[in-house]
Design a protein around this motif. Structure first.
Motif, PDB file in Angstrom:
ATOM      1  N   THR A  88      26.852   8.368   4.444  1.00 30.81           N
ATOM      2  CA  THR A  88      28.164   8.983   4.605  1.00 30.81           C
ATOM      3  C   THR A  88      28.602   9.728   3.352  1.00 30.81           C
ATOM      4  OG1 THR A  88      29.442   7.105   3.747  1.00 30.81           O
ATOM      5  CG2 THR A  88      28.856   7.048   6.104  1.00 30.81           C
ATOM      6  N   GLU A  89      29.524  10.622   3.554  1.00 30.09           N
ATOM      7  CA  GLU A  89      30.124  11.359   2.436  1.00 30.09           C
ATOM      8  C   GLU A  89      30.874  10.407   1.508  1.00 30.09           C
ATOM      9  OE1 GLU A  89      33.614  14.593   2.254  1.00 30.09           O
ATOM     10  OE2 GLU A  89      31.822  15.292   3.329  1.00 30.09           O
ATOM     11  N   ALA A  90      31.525   9.399   2.083  1.00 32.40           N
ATOM     12  CA  ALA A  90      32.253   8.415   1.267  1.00 32.40           C
ATOM     13  C   ALA A  90      31.297   7.673   0.331  1.00 32.40           C
ATOM     14  CB  ALA A  90      33.003   7.433   2.161  1.00 32.40           C
ATOM     15  N   GLN A  91      30.114   7.333   0.809  1.00 29.51           N
ATOM     16  CA  GLN A  91      29.126   6.683  -0.048  1.00 29.51           C
ATOM     17  C   GLN A  91      28.691   7.623  -1.168  1.00 29.51           C
ATOM     18  OE1 GLN A  91      26.246   5.794   3.027  1.00 29.51           O
ATOM     19  NE2 GLN A  91      26.768   3.606   3.010  1.00 29.51           N
ATOM     20  N   GLU A  93      30.453  10.054  -2.471  1.00 31.18           N
ATOM     21  CA  GLU A  93      31.593  10.156  -3.382  1.00 31.18           C
ATOM     22  C   GLU A  93      31.618   8.966  -4.336  1.00 31.18           C
ATOM     23  OE1 GLU A  93      35.071  11.571  -5.204  1.00 31.18           O
ATOM     24  OE2 GLU A  93      33.776  12.625  -3.789  1.00 31.18           O
ATOM     25  N   ALA A  94      31.454   7.780  -3.797  1.00 27.33           N
ATOM     26  CA  ALA A  94      31.495   6.573  -4.624  1.00 27.33           C
ATOM     27  C   ALA A  94      30.374   6.561  -5.657  1.00 27.33           C
ATOM     28  CB  ALA A  94      31.421   5.330  -3.741  1.00 27.33           C
ATOM     29  N   VAL A  95      29.168   6.877  -5.243  1.00 22.90           N
ATOM     30  CA  VAL A  95      28.031   6.847  -6.158  1.00 22.90           C
ATOM     31  C   VAL A  95      28.113   7.984  -7.186  1.00 22.90           C
ATOM     32  CG1 VAL A  95      25.524   7.171  -6.295  1.00 22.90           C
ATOM     33  CG2 VAL A  95      26.495   5.642  -4.579  1.00 22.90           C
ATOM     34  N   CYS A  96      28.553   9.141  -6.759  1.00 22.71           N
ATOM     35  CA  CYS A  96      28.591  10.290  -7.669  1.00 22.71           C
ATOM     36  C   CYS A  96      29.773  10.265  -8.633  1.00 22.71           C
ATOM     37  CB  CYS A  96      28.625  11.591  -6.875  1.00 22.71           C
ATOM     38  SG  CYS A  96      27.073  11.952  -6.029  1.00 22.71           S
ATOM     39  N   PHE A  97      30.958   9.858  -8.135  1.00 23.43           N
ATOM     40  CA  PHE A  97      32.169  10.055  -8.933  1.00 23.43           C
ATOM     41  C   PHE A  97      33.061   8.830  -9.085  1.00 23.43           C
ATOM     42  CE2 PHE A  97      31.104  14.115  -6.792  1.00 23.43           C
ATOM     43  CZ  PHE A  97      30.564  14.727  -7.910  1.00 23.43           C
ATOM     44  N   GLY A  98      32.695   7.715  -8.509  1.00 27.43           N
ATOM     45  CA  GLY A  98      33.491   6.503  -8.690  1.00 27.43           C
ATOM     46  C   GLY A  98      33.966   5.926  -7.389  1.00 27.43           C
ATOM     47  N   ALA A  99      34.918   5.044  -7.476  1.00 29.88           N
ATOM     48  CA  ALA A  99      35.449   4.322  -6.312  1.00 29.88           C
ATOM     49  C   ALA A  99      34.362   3.469  -5.680  1.00 29.88           C
ATOM     50  CB  ALA A  99      36.057   5.287  -5.290  1.00 29.88           C
ATOM     51  N   ASN A 100      33.446   2.988  -6.508  1.00 25.56           N
ATOM     52  CA  ASN A 100      32.345   2.164  -6.041  1.00 25.56           C
ATOM     53  C   ASN A 100      32.813   0.723  -5.915  1.00 25.56           C
ATOM     54  OD1 ASN A 100      29.873   0.869  -5.676  1.00 25.56           O
ATOM     55  ND2 ASN A 100      28.802   2.303  -6.997  1.00 25.56           N
ATOM     56  N   ALA A 127      30.742  21.005   3.527  1.00 29.57           N
ATOM     57  CA  ALA A 127      30.539  22.076   2.544  1.00 29.57           C
ATOM     58  C   ALA A 127      31.563  21.965   1.418  1.00 29.57           C
ATOM     59  CB  ALA A 127      30.620  23.441   3.223  1.00 29.57           C
ATOM     60  N   VAL A 128      32.769  21.575   1.744  1.00 30.12           N
ATOM     61  CA  VAL A 128      33.829  21.414   0.736  1.00 30.12           C
ATOM     62  C   VAL A 128      33.409  20.356  -0.290  1.00 30.12           C
ATOM     63  CG1 VAL A 128      36.219  20.648   0.372  1.00 30.12           C
ATOM     64  CG2 VAL A 128      35.674  22.197   2.260  1.00 30.12           C
ATOM     65  N   TRP A 129      32.905  19.231   0.186  1.00 30.87           N
ATOM     66  CA  TRP A 129      32.492  18.169  -0.725  1.00 30.87           C
ATOM     67  C   TRP A 129      31.327  18.633  -1.597  1.00 30.87           C
ATOM     68  CZ3 TRP A 129      28.458  15.294  -2.431  1.00 30.87           C
ATOM     69  CH2 TRP A 129      28.773  14.207  -3.226  1.00 30.87           C
ATOM     70  N   ALA A 130      30.346  19.284  -0.990  1.00 34.77           N
ATOM     71  CA  ALA A 130      29.171  19.749  -1.740  1.00 34.77           C
ATOM     72  C   ALA A 130      29.570  20.737  -2.826  1.00 34.77           C
ATOM     73  CB  ALA A 130      28.154  20.376  -0.794  1.00 34.77           C
ATOM     74  N   THR A 136      31.675  19.826 -10.274  1.00 31.09           N
ATOM     75  CA  THR A 136      31.852  18.685 -11.171  1.00 31.09           C
ATOM     76  C   THR A 136      30.581  18.414 -11.965  1.00 31.09           C
ATOM     77  OG1 THR A 136      33.462  17.713  -9.661  1.00 31.09           O
ATOM     78  CG2 THR A 136      32.509  16.253 -11.308  1.00 31.09           C
ATOM     79  N   PHE A 137      29.447  18.393 -11.302  1.00 30.44           N
ATOM     80  CA  PHE A 137      28.195  18.162 -12.013  1.00 30.44           C
ATOM     81  C   PHE A 137      27.890  19.303 -12.985  1.00 30.44           C
ATOM     82  CE2 PHE A 137      26.880  15.180  -8.460  1.00 30.44           C
ATOM     83  CZ  PHE A 137      26.853  14.048  -9.259  1.00 30.44           C
ATOM     84  N   GLN A 138      28.087  20.549 -12.552  1.00 33.68           N
ATOM     85  CA  GLN A 138      27.830  21.687 -13.447  1.00 33.68           C
ATOM     86  C   GLN A 138      28.678  21.620 -14.700  1.00 33.68           C
ATOM     87  OE1 GLN A 138      28.149  25.498 -11.510  1.00 33.68           O
ATOM     88  NE2 GLN A 138      26.047  25.432 -10.828  1.00 33.68           N
TER      89      GLN A 138
END
Length: 147
Positions: A88-91, A93-100, A127-130, A136-138
């Protein structure tokens, strides 16, 4: 990232080693350009089985053992590439940016990876999330590919 023979040597972590991610991670064990491959998942049995395969291939990480596995041990200062294969997108988000749920929210890919490393996203996200993830990564010097 290169060895003495000028052959690239990558330290790869695959996050999400179920049916698809597990297959990707095991294919990386056969790649001559990978030095270590770590498989990270919430399912301890998957992590243990993959770790055994990585040991057999001579590509297990000495720091990311199944009994001490967390995001911060799966992704270390040596990690060049992270492959995300989450449901999922939520997973993501958590792994990439927090809220884990499992760890401190400050422990995530954007804080663990060094500039010059890369994230390959193999999960279905909007697409918005990507685009947000890419920006953010860049901003941290981390490469991002959504495939």
């Amino acid at each position: 990232m290169t060895s003495q023979s000028n052959q690239p040597s990558f330290h790869v972590t695959v996050i999400g080693i179920g049916a698809m991610g597990g297959g990707m991670a095991r294919a990386l064990l056969d790649a001559p350009t990978t030095k270590t491959v770590v498989g990270y998942d919430r399912a301890p049995t998957l992590v243990e089985a993959f770790y055994q395969d990585a040991q057999t291939a001579g590509k297990a990480s000495v720091t990311a053992t199944p009994s001490h596995m967390s995001l911060s041990t799966a992704v270390t200062h040596e990690t060049n590439i992270v492959v995300l294969v989450l449901q999922t997108e939520a997973q993501c988000e958590a792994v990439c940016f927090g809220a884990n749920d499992d760890e401190d929210a400050s422990i995530n890919l954007s804080t663990l990876l060094k500039a010059g490393s890369g994230v390959i996203l193999c999960s279905t996200v909007t697409a918005v999330w990507a685009k947000k993830a890419n920006q953010t990564f860049q901003s941290k010097g981390i490469h991002f590919v959504d495939c």
